[in-house]
Design a protein around this motif. Structure first.
Motif, PDB file in Angstrom:
ATOM      1  N   LYS A 282       0.824  -1.213   0.000  1.00  0.00           N
ATOM      2  CA  LYS A 282       0.000   0.000   0.000  1.00  0.00           C
ATOM      3  C   LYS A 282       0.854   1.259   0.000  1.00  0.00           C
ATOM      4  N   ASN A 283       1.908   1.267   0.794  1.00  0.00           N
ATOM      5  CA  ASN A 283       2.756   2.459   0.840  1.00  0.00           C
ATOM      6  C   ASN A 283       3.539   2.638  -0.459  1.00  0.00           C
ATOM      7  N   HIS A 284       3.892   1.540  -1.097  1.00  0.00           N
ATOM      8  CA  HIS A 284       4.512   1.625  -2.422  1.00  0.00           C
ATOM      9  C   HIS A 284       3.564   2.288  -3.414  1.00  0.00           C
ATOM     10  N   GLU A 285       2.297   1.889  -3.387  1.00  0.00           N
ATOM     11  CA  GLU A 285       1.325   2.471  -4.321  1.00  0.00           C
ATOM     12  C   GLU A 285       1.104   3.953  -4.036  1.00  0.00           C
ATOM     13  N   LEU A 286       1.084   4.329  -2.761  1.00  0.00           N
ATOM     14  CA  LEU A 286       0.945   5.741  -2.403  1.00  0.00           C
ATOM     15  C   LEU A 286       2.141   6.538  -2.923  1.00  0.00           C
ATOM     16  N   LEU A 287       3.321   5.997  -2.763  1.00  0.00           N
ATOM     17  CA  LEU A 287       4.520   6.665  -3.261  1.00  0.00           C
ATOM     18  C   LEU A 287       4.520   6.729  -4.782  1.00  0.00           C
ATOM     19  N   ARG A 288       4.160   5.623  -5.422  1.00  0.00           N
ATOM     20  CA  ARG A 288       4.140   5.601  -6.888  1.00  0.00           C
ATOM     21  C   ARG A 288       3.256   6.702  -7.452  1.00  0.00           C
ATOM     22  N   SER A 289       2.059   6.820  -6.904  1.00  0.00           N
ATOM     23  CA  SER A 289       1.120   7.827  -7.399  1.00  0.00           C
ATOM     24  C   SER A 289       1.704   9.232  -7.247  1.00  0.00           C
ATOM     25  N   GLY A 290       2.278   9.520  -6.074  1.00  0.00           N
ATOM     26  CA  GLY A 290       2.815  10.852  -5.835  1.00  0.00           C
ATOM     27  C   GLY A 290       4.030  11.161  -6.684  1.00  0.00           C
ATOM     28  N   LEU A 291       4.932  10.206  -6.838  1.00  0.00           N
ATOM     29  CA  LEU A 291       6.128  10.449  -7.637  1.00  0.00           C
ATOM     30  C   LEU A 291       5.792  10.632  -9.114  1.00  0.00           C
ATOM     31  N   GLU A 292       4.869   9.846  -9.615  1.00  0.00           N
ATOM     32  CA  GLU A 292       4.504   9.977 -11.025  1.00  0.00           C
ATOM     33  C   GLU A 292       3.858  11.332 -11.302  1.00  0.00           C
ATOM     34  N   GLU A 293       3.102  11.845 -10.341  1.00  0.00           N
ATOM     35  CA  GLU A 293       2.530  13.189 -10.503  1.00  0.00           C
ATOM     36  C   GLU A 293       3.620  14.250 -10.615  1.00  0.00           C
ATOM     37  N   LEU A 294       4.771  13.994  -9.989  1.00  0.00           N
ATOM     38  CA  LEU A 294       5.879  14.948 -10.011  1.00  0.00           C
ATOM     39  C   LEU A 294       6.827  14.727 -11.189  1.00  0.00           C
ATOM     40  N   GLY A 295       6.529  13.763 -12.038  1.00  0.00           N
ATOM     41  CA  GLY A 295       7.341  13.547 -13.231  1.00  0.00           C
ATOM     42  C   GLY A 295       8.382  12.460 -13.119  1.00  0.00           C
ATOM     43  N   PHE A 296       8.442  11.750 -11.999  1.00  0.00           N
ATOM     44  CA  PHE A 296       9.364  10.614 -11.875  1.00  0.00           C
ATOM     45  C   PHE A 296       8.804   9.434 -12.680  1.00  0.00           C
ATOM     46  N   GLU A 297       9.698   8.622 -13.232  1.00  0.00           N
ATOM     47  CA  GLU A 297       9.299   7.432 -13.971  1.00  0.00           C
ATOM     48  C   GLU A 297       9.926   6.200 -13.345  1.00  0.00           C
ATOM     49  N   PHE A 298       9.128   5.162 -13.155  1.00  0.00           N
ATOM     50  CA  PHE A 298       9.645   3.933 -12.576  1.00  0.00           C
ATOM     51  C   PHE A 298      10.464   3.166 -13.601  1.00  0.00           C
ATOM     52  N   VAL A 299      11.579   2.626 -13.126  1.00  0.00           N
ATOM     53  CA  VAL A 299      12.485   1.879 -13.994  1.00  0.00           C
ATOM     54  C   VAL A 299      11.885   0.528 -14.373  1.00  0.00           C
ATOM     55  N   VAL A 300      11.192  -0.104 -13.429  1.00  0.00           N
ATOM     56  CA  VAL A 300      10.766  -1.494 -13.560  1.00  0.00           C
ATOM     57  C   VAL A 300       9.300  -1.570 -13.963  1.00  0.00           C
ATOM     58  N   ALA A 301       8.972  -2.547 -14.806  1.00  0.00           N
ATOM     59  CA  ALA A 301       7.586  -2.774 -15.206  1.00  0.00           C
ATOM     60  C   ALA A 301       6.745  -3.132 -13.988  1.00  0.00           C
TER      61      ALA A 301
END
Length: 373
Positions: A282-301
């Motif tokens: 759950k905390n990973h998903e919360l972080l993912r959503s916030g980082l993607e809004e700021l323009g970060f892109e995840f390396v891994v599928a």
């Protein structure tokens, strides 16, 4: 000669969101402050037994030889490999980041012939490629990293263990970053030797490496033709300190670190493994959503992302080292830099153990919003 006495130690209270160590629960710090006893004191032997039993539950194994090496996770890696490999053996190492390469390096130092299956950084090893590699080999062991800390990849293991066993090999797995944060099933997945670290999702101080060995692995060790190249990690001696009614002195265990690990393992099991894994997710998903809004892109599928170690590419305009320095100096937040090919391009954001909370996520996102504007 005039001696200058340094002042009393003072450190800032950091928010640890890098690749380790993670934040430590106050109960663990309190356990570290427990008065010392001797490393063969009957009370400490009970602590050792408690650690063994709780580690079996967290590794999901019945392995008798399960304990904590008196050194960090890298020593756990070396412990597994030096006890199982001898000069002239063959090993198949599956490499998808820094720590797979480290396993190969140690195996070569053992005198083994190392064969490699490699995947691009940010991608897992495909089981079919392991099967292809094993078609022409009879290695003594197959080794892989479950949670590759350098890339953020969660490597599926269920299909690789049977392939290793069909080839007559032992299956060795690095769970330094995964243990306590996502499911690790030593017995169900046919893992013969496994190691981890105290400072990641277990949230104890660095300095201990939980390990576990199957009966098959123990049999291989007992049939060795040569001495283990490391005296300190030689399990023919170390296991006599951790097992049996009459313990045999091998080295002075880090008593306070063991007190801390015992309490950290109690916290893991009090929370419950499934609840702990869900918290990390759950905390990973919360972080993912916030980082993607700021323009970060995840390396891994999405299907292979670690919930406790998030590898992300920086948005345009955000410079790696200056931004991490600012996070540390202005907000007391530590995040990890990229390694190897990812250096300067990728951050590794940890949500491990006690550092995996919505507050940690929100503190980092708030700081980044202020920096990015």
């Amino acid at each position: 000669m005039t001696m200058t006495l340094p002042g009393e130690l003072q450190t800032s209270t950091r928010i640890l969101m890098g690749p380790g160590p993670s934040d430590v629960h106050p109960r663990v710090l309190k356990a570290m402050a427990t008065p010392l006893v001797g490393h063969l004191d009957p009370q400490f032997l009970v602590v050792m037994d408690d650690i063994k039993e709780m580690l079996r539950q967290i590794f999901r194994t019945r392995n008798e030889l399960t304990f904590a090496v008196s050194a960090p996770g890298s020593a756990g890696m070396e412990c597994c490999l030096v006890n199982l490999l001898e000069p002239g053996d063959e090993a198949l190492i599956l490499i998808h980041g820094v720590f797979g390469n480290r396993m190969a390096d140690i195996a070569e130092r053992c005198g083994a012939t190392v064969h490699r299956v490699e995947a691009p950084w940010g991608e897992p090893i495909e089981p079919a490629r392991v099967g292809e590699a094993l078609a022409g080999l009879r290695p003594k062991l197959v080794a892989v990293v479950h949670a590759e800390t350098s890339t953020g990849v969660l490597q599926p293991l269920e299909e690789i263990g049977p392939l290793a066993h069909e080839a007559g090999a032992l299956f060795v797995v690095d769970t330094v970053t995964s243990l306590g944060g996502t499911d690790v099933r030593v017995d169900d997945w046919g893992i013969d030797a496994v190691y981890s670290g105290s400072q990641k999702c277990l949230s104890a101080p660095p300095g201990l490496s939980p390990v576990s060995f199957s009966a098959r692995a123990v049999e291989v060790m007992e049939r060795r033709r040569s001495k283990v190249q490391s005296w300190f990690l030689d399990l023919s001696m170390v296991r006599k300190y951790w097992e049996g009614a009459q313990r045999v002195y091998h080295h002075t265990a880090p008593v306070s670190a063991c007190f801390a690990l015992r309490e950290a393992l109690r916290l893991v099991l009090e929370e419950g493994l499934e609840a702990r894994f869900e918290r990390h997710r759950k905390n990973h998903e919360l972080l993912r959503s916030g980082l993607e809004e700021l323009g970060f892109e995840f390396v891994v599928a999405p299907g292979y992302r670690l919930p406790m170690l998030n590898a992300v590419r920086l948005p345009p305009g955000l410079e790696d080292a200056p931004a991490r320095k600012r996070l540390l100096e202005e907000y007391d937040i530590e995040v990890g830099a990229g390694l190897g090919a990812f250096a300067g391009k990728v951050w590794r954001v940890g949500l491990m153990g006690s550092s995996s909370t919505p507050n940690h996520v929100n503190m980092l996102l708030s700081a980044l919003r202020g920096m990015i504007g």
